[in-house]
Design a protein around this motif. Sequence first.
Motif, PDB file in Angstrom:
ATOM      1  N   ASP A  68      15.678  -1.717   0.841  1.00  0.00           N
ATOM      2  CA  ASP A  68      14.627  -2.411   0.084  1.00  0.00           C
ATOM      3  C   ASP A  68      13.361  -2.642   0.909  1.00  0.00           C
ATOM      4  O   ASP A  68      12.309  -2.969   0.344  1.00  0.00           O
ATOM      5  N   ASP A  69      13.441  -2.440   2.218  1.00  0.00           N
ATOM      6  CA  ASP A  69      12.236  -2.566   3.047  1.00  0.00           C
ATOM      7  C   ASP A  69      11.252  -1.426   2.796  1.00  0.00           C
ATOM      8  O   ASP A  69      10.060  -1.570   3.099  1.00  0.00           O
ATOM      9  N   ILE A  70      11.731  -0.298   2.273  1.00  0.00           N
ATOM     10  CA  ILE A  70      10.811   0.827   2.030  1.00  0.00           C
ATOM     11  C   ILE A  70       9.736   0.374   1.038  1.00  0.00           C
ATOM     12  O   ILE A  70       8.552   0.415   1.344  1.00  0.00           O
ATOM     13  N   SER A  71      10.151  -0.088  -0.146  1.00  0.00           N
ATOM     14  CA  SER A  71       9.190  -0.530  -1.170  1.00  0.00           C
ATOM     15  C   SER A  71       8.435  -1.782  -0.763  1.00  0.00           C
ATOM     16  O   SER A  71       7.326  -2.012  -1.222  1.00  0.00           O
ATOM     17  N   LYS A  72       9.037  -2.615   0.064  1.00  0.00           N
ATOM     18  CA  LYS A  72       8.331  -3.817   0.529  1.00  0.00           C
ATOM     19  C   LYS A  72       7.174  -3.448   1.452  1.00  0.00           C
ATOM     20  O   LYS A  72       6.251  -4.224   1.628  1.00  0.00           O
ATOM     21  N   GLY A  73       7.255  -2.277   2.078  1.00  0.00           N
ATOM     22  CA  GLY A  73       6.220  -1.909   3.039  1.00  0.00           C
ATOM     23  C   GLY A  73       6.361  -2.653   4.354  1.00  0.00           C
ATOM     24  O   GLY A  73       5.380  -2.900   5.051  1.00  0.00           O
ATOM     25  N   THR A  74       7.598  -2.988   4.717  1.00  0.00           N
ATOM     26  CA  THR A  74       7.864  -3.726   5.953  1.00  0.00           C
ATOM     27  C   THR A  74       7.318  -3.000   7.185  1.00  0.00           C
ATOM     28  O   THR A  74       6.817  -3.631   8.108  1.00  0.00           O
ATOM     29  N   VAL A  75       7.427  -1.679   7.200  1.00  0.00           N
ATOM     30  CA  VAL A  75       6.864  -0.869   8.296  1.00  0.00           C
ATOM     31  C   VAL A  75       6.040   0.283   7.710  1.00  0.00           C
ATOM     32  O   VAL A  75       6.203   0.639   6.544  1.00  0.00           O
ATOM     33  N   ASP A  76       5.168   0.857   8.540  1.00  0.00           N
ATOM     34  CA  ASP A  76       4.340   1.976   8.085  1.00  0.00           C
ATOM     35  C   ASP A  76       5.114   3.284   8.047  1.00  0.00           C
ATOM     36  O   ASP A  76       4.813   4.165   7.245  1.00  0.00           O
TER      37      ASP A  76
ATOM     38  N   GLY B 284       0.822  -1.201   0.000  1.00  0.00           N
ATOM     39  CA  GLY B 284       0.000   0.000   0.000  1.00  0.00           C
ATOM     40  C   GLY B 284       0.856   1.251   0.000  1.00  0.00           C
ATOM     41  O   GLY B 284       1.472   1.586  -0.994  1.00  0.00           O
ATOM     42  N   GLU B 285       0.900   1.927   1.147  1.00  0.00           N
ATOM     43  CA  GLU B 285       1.714   3.138   1.243  1.00  0.00           C
ATOM     44  C   GLU B 285       2.397   3.204   2.603  1.00  0.00           C
ATOM     45  O   GLU B 285       1.845   2.742   3.601  1.00  0.00           O
ATOM     46  N   SER B 286       3.586   3.794   2.621  1.00  0.00           N
ATOM     47  CA  SER B 286       4.276   4.053   3.884  1.00  0.00           C
ATOM     48  C   SER B 286       4.707   5.512   3.919  1.00  0.00           C
ATOM     49  O   SER B 286       4.670   6.199   2.901  1.00  0.00           O
ATOM     50  N   ILE B 287       5.121   5.947   5.108  1.00  0.00           N
ATOM     51  CA  ILE B 287       5.612   7.310   5.269  1.00  0.00           C
ATOM     52  C   ILE B 287       7.110   7.258   5.516  1.00  0.00           C
ATOM     53  O   ILE B 287       7.583   6.441   6.309  1.00  0.00           O
ATOM     54  N   VAL B 288       7.851   8.094   4.789  1.00  0.00           N
ATOM     55  CA  VAL B 288       9.294   8.177   4.981  1.00  0.00           C
ATOM     56  C   VAL B 288       9.637   9.607   5.383  1.00  0.00           C
ATOM     57  O   VAL B 288       9.204  10.553   4.731  1.00  0.00           O
ATOM     58  N   LEU B 289      10.381   9.770   6.467  1.00  0.00           N
ATOM     59  CA  LEU B 289      10.820  11.100   6.872  1.00  0.00           C
ATOM     60  C   LEU B 289      12.160  10.998   7.599  1.00  0.00           C
ATOM     61  O   LEU B 289      12.440   9.945   8.169  1.00  0.00           O
ATOM     62  N   ASP B 290      12.965  11.993   7.494  1.00  0.00           N
ATOM     63  CA  ASP B 290      12.946  13.227   6.764  1.00  0.00           C
ATOM     64  C   ASP B 290      13.453  12.983   5.336  1.00  0.00           C
ATOM     65  O   ASP B 290      14.441  12.281   5.153  1.00  0.00           O
ATOM     66  N   VAL B 291      12.806  13.589   4.332  1.00  0.00           N
ATOM     67  CA  VAL B 291      13.307  13.438   2.967  1.00  0.00           C
ATOM     68  C   VAL B 291      14.001  14.707   2.458  1.00  0.00           C
ATOM     69  O   VAL B 291      14.087  14.925   1.260  1.00  0.00           O
ATOM     70  N   GLY B 292      14.504  15.534   3.378  1.00  0.00           N
ATOM     71  CA  GLY B 292      15.328  16.624   2.880  1.00  0.00           C
ATOM     72  C   GLY B 292      15.242  17.966   3.577  1.00  0.00           C
ATOM     73  O   GLY B 292      15.849  18.926   3.117  1.00  0.00           O
ATOM     74  N   ALA B 293      14.517  18.072   4.697  1.00  0.00           N
ATOM     75  CA  ALA B 293      14.465  19.371   5.368  1.00  0.00           C
ATOM     76  C   ALA B 293      15.749  19.644   6.158  1.00  0.00           C
ATOM     77  O   ALA B 293      16.141  20.790   6.318  1.00  0.00           O
ATOM     78  N   ASN B 294      16.428  18.592   6.619  1.00  0.00           N
ATOM     79  CA  ASN B 294      17.649  18.748   7.422  1.00  0.00           C
ATOM     80  C   ASN B 294      18.767  17.915   6.825  1.00  0.00           C
ATOM     81  O   ASN B 294      18.535  16.807   6.368  1.00  0.00           O
ATOM     82  N   VAL B 295      19.987  18.405   6.882  1.00  0.00           N
ATOM     83  CA  VAL B 295      21.117  17.640   6.359  1.00  0.00           C
ATOM     84  C   VAL B 295      21.530  16.560   7.356  1.00  0.00           C
ATOM     85  O   VAL B 295      21.828  15.434   6.982  1.00  0.00           O
TER      86      VAL B 295
ATOM     87  N   PRO C 105      -4.370   2.300  12.787  1.00  0.00           N
ATOM     88  CA  PRO C 105      -4.607   2.598  14.200  1.00  0.00           C
ATOM     89  C   PRO C 105      -3.338   2.483  15.054  1.00  0.00           C
ATOM     90  O   PRO C 105      -3.150   3.235  16.000  1.00  0.00           O
ATOM     91  N   LYS C 106      -2.475   1.524  14.744  1.00  0.00           N
ATOM     92  CA  LYS C 106      -1.252   1.363  15.529  1.00  0.00           C
ATOM     93  C   LYS C 106      -0.090   1.102  14.561  1.00  0.00           C
ATOM     94  O   LYS C 106       0.311  -0.046  14.338  1.00  0.00           O
ATOM     95  N   PRO C 107       0.460   2.160  14.013  1.00  0.00           N
ATOM     96  CA  PRO C 107       1.479   1.993  12.964  1.00  0.00           C
ATOM     97  C   PRO C 107       2.771   1.374  13.503  1.00  0.00           C
ATOM     98  O   PRO C 107       3.113   1.535  14.675  1.00  0.00           O
ATOM     99  N   THR C 108       3.477   0.667  12.613  1.00  0.00           N
ATOM    100  CA  THR C 108       4.806   0.158  12.938  1.00  0.00           C
ATOM    101  C   THR C 108       5.839   1.167  12.429  1.00  0.00           C
ATOM    102  O   THR C 108       5.640   1.807  11.406  1.00  0.00           O
ATOM    103  N   VAL C 109       6.926   1.299  13.172  1.00  0.00           N
ATOM    104  CA  VAL C 109       7.948   2.297  12.854  1.00  0.00           C
ATOM    105  C   VAL C 109       9.320   1.622  12.821  1.00  0.00           C
ATOM    106  O   VAL C 109       9.652   0.836  13.715  1.00  0.00           O
ATOM    107  N   GLY C 110      10.121   1.890  11.784  1.00  0.00           N
ATOM    108  CA  GLY C 110      11.482   1.353  11.700  1.00  0.00           C
ATOM    109  C   GLY C 110      12.487   2.457  11.410  1.00  0.00           C
ATOM    110  O   GLY C 110      12.137   3.506  10.867  1.00  0.00           O
ATOM    111  N   LEU C 111      13.730   2.217  11.797  1.00  0.00           N
ATOM    112  CA  LEU C 111      14.817   3.166  11.543  1.00  0.00           C
ATOM    113  C   LEU C 111      15.632   2.652  10.357  1.00  0.00           C
ATOM    114  O   LEU C 111      16.092   1.508  10.363  1.00  0.00           O
TER     115      LEU C 111
END
Lengths: 356, 356
Positions: A219-227, A140-151, A176-182
């Motif tokens: 490669d986990d970003i496109s896999k949607g491993t975490v939200d 589906g979709e995931s959220i990725v941050l930060d994509v460029g506001a800070n170096v 309702p309870k998103p998963t988060v990864g670093l």
Amino acid sequence: MASSITIALDAMGGDLGCEAVVNGAGIARVRQPDVHYEFHGDEGQLQPLLDADAALKAVSTIHHTDVSVDMEDKPSQALRKGRKTSSMWLAIDAVKQGRAQAAVSCGNTGALTVMARMILRTMPGISRPALAAIWPTMRGESIVLDVGANVVAEEDALVKFAIMGEAMARTALGQPKPTVGLLNIGAEEMKGNEEIKAAAETLREADLDFEFTGFVEGDDISKGTVDVVVTDGFTGNIALKTAEGTARLIGDYLSNAMRRSFASRLGYLLARGAFNVLRQRMDPSRVNGGVFLGLNGVVVKSHGSATAEGIAAALDLAIDMARNDIITKIATDLHQVEEEENAADVEATEPEPSTV
Amino acid sequence: MASSITIALDAMGGDLGCEAVVNGAGIARVRQPDVHYEFHGDEGQLQPLLDADAALKAVSTIHHTDVSVDMEDKPSQALRKGRKTSSMWLAIDAVKQGRAQAAVSCGNTGALTVMARMILRTMPGISRPALAAIWPTMRGESIVLDVGANVVAEEDALVKFAIMGEAMARTALGQPKPTVGLLNIGAEEMKGNEEIKAAAETLREADLDFEFTGFVEGDDISKGTVDVVVTDGFTGNIALKTAEGTARLIGDYLSNAMRRSFASRLGYLLARGAFNVLRQRMDPSRVNGGVFLGLNGVVVKSHGSATAEGIAAALDLAIDMARNDIITKIATDLHQVEEEENAADVEATEPEPSTV
């Protein structure tokens, strides 16, 4: 909260000018009828475009300015010429004044970051805002941050990104309870730089309202491993642009492959419905728009080269964030974490009873 | 230099075991007949596989060991159990002993980095080796380094990566005067972290035998804007894996789209030749293999999940690097830069003649 939302648009910052912005609002209006649009830009250009769309005109106002920030301007140049006068500044200021619930711009990212921070200020506990992108995945979709506001992002910033990204995932993805990864270069605990390891430790130990799953890889970003994928702005920006470049490269391969023979051309004609679906899914305008998180107001950054469809997608996102009052949600979450930290600090510095 | 090359293979490290490695060598042998192969691994498994390919058997030797490094082993564990005995160690050691001109392994990257460095040692002036990948682009192929041998890279390391990547581009891409760019989040000079800015300044001022074009962004990799993209191992690894993930996501979209209707299925059948071309171009095994640069010997890392085709591609690369004597080329380039630096240092510290 009233259901009527106003969105302020910087109509001059993008590569395709006022026309794409007005047409984008026209598309968004059909999908979301009870929204008001405030266009900041050159009246001489905006008026005829609105005259051509009576339904949009009925829910729009024009705020004239002929000062625009250019794509090539450094943030300092943009401020010198556009502080308090440019379409970008005025659109953000409409949020500050309470007239609009979100601002949308397809202008210069650096200038937008600086102006948004200057006008809206960061939330308590946030030193710099982050830019969050919605990324298409196999699930589906995931959220990725930060994509460029800070170096760079230190431990504390990464932890705050996780908290803000999680609030956005609840709102924008309806999790309702998103998963988060670093984001890291290996799932093992020993890998990565010191900031990432420290942030992982804090997130693991904190009593958070979401599931921190540890490290994820590129490669986990496109896999949607975490939200929610948390990273510093340098790495996130390079990952985002690398993915866009790869999509374009494959699109190029595909169209060359299809022109190879008579059979493949005929096959292409028969399958063109399927190709259109593919093109739409690959189209960056569908997932267009990064949201600045950590400011006292919603600011959405659309691609500089966004078409009307792209701008409509950015508007959808802005409307969604405004309607769900993401700012209050983030502020509540951040406040809760600060309270816990303070409580822990007090505990840690409490004198031993026996020393009295 | 003799035209006969020997390649030492770690036959046990990959996910697909000895069979993929032997079959990969079988494919490479057809393309490059005058190469000798030294297989390090379990003789009981290797012998029947070689018996099945008489032509490969004629140019191969087996060096028996039943000790293998697992994918999950940390480098310290791999060393404890596999130092001087594992197939990975022995394959690299064949290069050190001068029996082989390159080693190829599809095993654990961390263990391979540590063992390669321990056995072959880094070249003078190089503190840590870099892993260089060949990346498909709109204009052909480019080299990206480091893609994961180091977590951080300071100014000096980035400069050395540029010098080594340029030598590899001359050899592997056949570019007489390669262009080199530094990966950053914007092409403007003021952006990026301090290491990158300092490295850019050094590369701009140095009297180098290649063209340093300044900063490039994530999407410039696939565009093929420069022949060599220089970055730290953290960013490079995430960019590489993000690109792989994106290619897989689009492949997934494509096959779903093609199953949508009768017309699209028929179209797919007619265009399947074109799809096969596309699949081959998108196949990571085609560009399989990263090369460690900065060691006193050639070590090629193949994907852990590499198939026989993938291993053949990694062997092609190893043979190419060995035949063109990349090690001497890099050593010469590094030596020249060191000489220049020393000359500059002497000049800077020379006492004023009048003070004598």
